[in-house]
Design an enzyme around this catalytic site. Structure first.
Site, PDB file in Angstrom:
ATOM      1  N   THR A  72       0.473  -1.175   0.160  1.00  0.00           N
ATOM      2  CA  THR A  72      -0.012  -0.212  -0.012  1.00  0.00           C
ATOM      3  C   THR A  72       0.729   1.048   0.017  1.00  0.00           C
ATOM      4  O   THR A  72       0.224   2.745  -0.780  1.00  0.00           O
ATOM      5  CB  THR A  72      -0.911  -0.090   1.333  1.00  0.00           C
ATOM      6  OG1 THR A  72      -0.239  -0.346   2.456  1.00  0.00           O
ATOM      7  CG2 THR A  72      -2.351  -1.154   1.101  1.00  0.00           C
ATOM      8  N   CYS A  91       1.710   2.921   9.482  1.00  0.00           N
ATOM      9  CA  CYS A  91       0.825   2.892  10.710  1.00  0.00           C
ATOM     10  C   CYS A  91       1.513   2.882  11.709  1.00  0.00           C
ATOM     11  O   CYS A  91       2.545   2.535  12.592  1.00  0.00           O
ATOM     12  CB  CYS A  91      -0.125   1.811  10.002  1.00  0.00           C
ATOM     13  SG  CYS A  91      -1.257   2.072   8.683  1.00  0.00           S
ATOM     14  N   CYS A  98      -3.386   0.693  14.870  1.00  0.00           N
ATOM     15  CA  CYS A  98      -4.153   1.151  13.398  1.00  0.00           C
ATOM     16  C   CYS A  98      -5.346   0.454  13.616  1.00  0.00           C
ATOM     17  O   CYS A  98      -5.539  -0.822  13.415  1.00  0.00           O
ATOM     18  CB  CYS A  98      -3.233   2.171  12.355  1.00  0.00           C
ATOM     19  SG  CYS A  98      -4.133   1.919  11.018  1.00  0.00           S
ATOM     20  N   ARG A 139       4.343   6.786   3.085  1.00  0.00           N
ATOM     21  CA  ARG A 139       3.166   8.215   3.543  1.00  0.00           C
ATOM     22  C   ARG A 139       2.501   7.461   4.457  1.00  0.00           C
ATOM     23  O   ARG A 139       1.867   6.678   5.034  1.00  0.00           O
ATOM     24  CB  ARG A 139       2.040   8.495   2.465  1.00  0.00           C
ATOM     25  CG  ARG A 139       2.812   8.975   1.007  1.00  0.00           C
ATOM     26  CD  ARG A 139       1.962   9.357   0.064  1.00  0.00           C
ATOM     27  NE  ARG A 139       1.229   7.497  -1.031  1.00  0.00           N
ATOM     28  CZ  ARG A 139       0.095   7.372  -0.518  1.00  0.00           C
ATOM     29  NH1 ARG A 139      -0.329   7.305   0.389  1.00  0.00           N
ATOM     30  NH2 ARG A 139      -0.359   5.197  -1.336  1.00  0.00           N
ATOM     31  N   CYS A 190      -0.564   6.928   7.150  1.00  0.00           N
ATOM     32  CA  CYS A 190      -2.041   6.483   6.906  1.00  0.00           C
ATOM     33  C   CYS A 190      -2.704   6.857   7.600  1.00  0.00           C
ATOM     34  O   CYS A 190      -2.874   8.673   8.007  1.00  0.00           O
ATOM     35  CB  CYS A 190      -1.794   5.314   8.040  1.00  0.00           C
ATOM     36  SG  CYS A 190      -3.613   4.980   8.194  1.00  0.00           S
ATOM     37  N   CYS A 210      -5.055   6.339  11.103  1.00  0.00           N
ATOM     38  CA  CYS A 210      -4.319   6.357  12.977  1.00  0.00           C
ATOM     39  C   CYS A 210      -3.598   7.835  12.419  1.00  0.00           C
ATOM     40  O   CYS A 210      -3.182   8.064  14.081  1.00  0.00           O
ATOM     41  CB  CYS A 210      -3.403   5.197  12.922  1.00  0.00           C
ATOM     42  SG  CYS A 210      -2.136   4.967  11.954  1.00  0.00           S
TER      43      CYS A 210
HETATM   44 ZN   LIG Z   1      -2.815   3.493   9.930  1.00  0.00          ZN
END
Ligand SMILES: [Zn+2]
Length: 356
Positions: A39, A43, A47, A72, A74, A77
């Site tokens: 993805t 996190c 999360c 990047r 999330c 969270c």
């Molecule tokens: Zn997250």
């Protein structure tokens, strides 16, 4: 599984970090971040997003490390926001504050409980946050406190009692490093000040009264004027001592009267010198009415530090203002006299005067 060069978290191994992700352990929020290759986002362990596949996960010690690796944050969270003040950091901060404010060392389990963590987690979070253990932090704080006390003119022994050291040997072994010089030389570095003193016969032998510009700073009892002058020099090694002239007569007379009738309240201004802890003990001592006595543990409970019996005894022994700070009203728990800086006979005589 091949080693991941981006995994740079030093305090938590990958298995523990993975365990935290699987259990969504919020206690480790901020201590470790996980990133998911498929993805491209990273996190917090807590999360609520769908749990990732272990093969796609790598761990990072900070948001910036994860971002440097191309991930990047999330949107659920919000790890960067949480990093500003994560719960574990608040816990560590609170623990440091508790250690700073406590007069005595706090056991690890009590500290962890006070900040709402388990002993094991707390120790690990603390260490990963500060790089040293709670125990080492407490030792460093004690050194700071010893340094404070010494610079305020307390003796080395008094400073040790206050800082919670259980033996002076342990202190001396680390003291020179902490202070940059030996404790005695550090203490003697203070600026000189002028003290006025006089010795007079009284009902308990001789009494020495010394005063600064602020008030009476020492009332000492003894057998001879010479002996008392020596004790004064030892207590105020950096002071310039001047024998009193006639202008001191009224002050001296009122102290003789106080020694003769310890139950009488004196209006003489006192210049009470001691560490914060000693002053708390001494102020509580002054509230014990004449004719009554307390034990060391009762006194410790009265100042709100029931565990500090030993330090309280140290503060009583460090009293420089005989009778005005009535440390003679402290007995052993079984009612026996215990020690007295100026001799058990004088302690007994003072208590007898107050009874009649
Ligand atoms: Zn997250």
């Amino acid at each position: 599984m091949s080693p991941n060069p981006a995994t740079n978290f030093r305090h938590l191994d990958d298995d523990s970090a993975w365990q935290a992700v699987q259990t969504r352990n919020s206690r480790l929020d901020g201590a470790v971040y996980y990133a998911v290759k498929t993805t491209g986002i990273y996190c917090l362990p807590s999360c609520p997003a769908r749990k990732p596949n272990r093969a796609n996960v790598s761990f990072f010690v900070s948001c910036s490390a994860a971002e440097r690796a191309g991930y990047r944050p999330c949107m659920r969270c919000k790890p960067a926001e949480a990093a500003a003040a994560p719960a574990w950091a608040l816990r560590v901060e609170k623990a440091c504050r508790l250690m700073e404010e406590s007069e005595v060392p706090i056991p690890l389990a009590d500290l962890a409980r006070a900040v709402g963590s388990s002993t094991h987690h707390f120790h690990r979070q603390f260490r990963s946050a500060l790089g040293i253990t709670p125990k080492a932090t407490a030792a460093a704080l004690r050194n700071d406190r010893v340094r404070d006390a010494l610079s305020r003119g307390a003796t080395v022994t008094e400073a040790l009692y206050e800082a919670g050291f259980s033996s002076s040997g342990r202190f001396y072994s680390g003291a020179s490093a902490a202070l940059g010089m030996a404790p005695d030389s550090f203490r003697k570095g203070g600026a000189s000040e002028q003290l006025t003193f006089a010795t007079m016969p009284c009902s308990l032998g001789h009494v020495l009264v010394a005063a600064s510009t602020k008030g009476v700073c020492a009332i000492l009892l003894g057998d001879s004027a010479d002996g008392l002058a020596g004790e004064l020099r030892a207590l105020f090694p950096q002071a310039i001592l001047n024998e009193a002239d006639a202008s001191f007569a009224a002050t001296a007379a009122s102290i003789v009267a106080l020694v003769d009738r310890p139950e009488s309240q004196s209006a003489i201004p006192l210049d009470i010198r001691g560490t914060a802890f000693q002053r708390r003990v001494w102020e509580t001592l002054r509230k014990i009415p004449a004719g009554e006595t307390r034990s060391y543990s009762e006194l410790a409970a009265a100042i709100g530090s029931p565990g500090a019996v030993r330090a309280v005894a140290g503060a009583c022994a460090a009293n420089k203002l005989a009778v005005a700070i009535p440390c003679h009203r402290i007995l052993r728990r079984d009612g026996s006299l215990s020690g007295y800086r100026w001799g058990q006979e004088r302690k007994r005589a003072l208590l007898d005067k107050e009874k009649s």
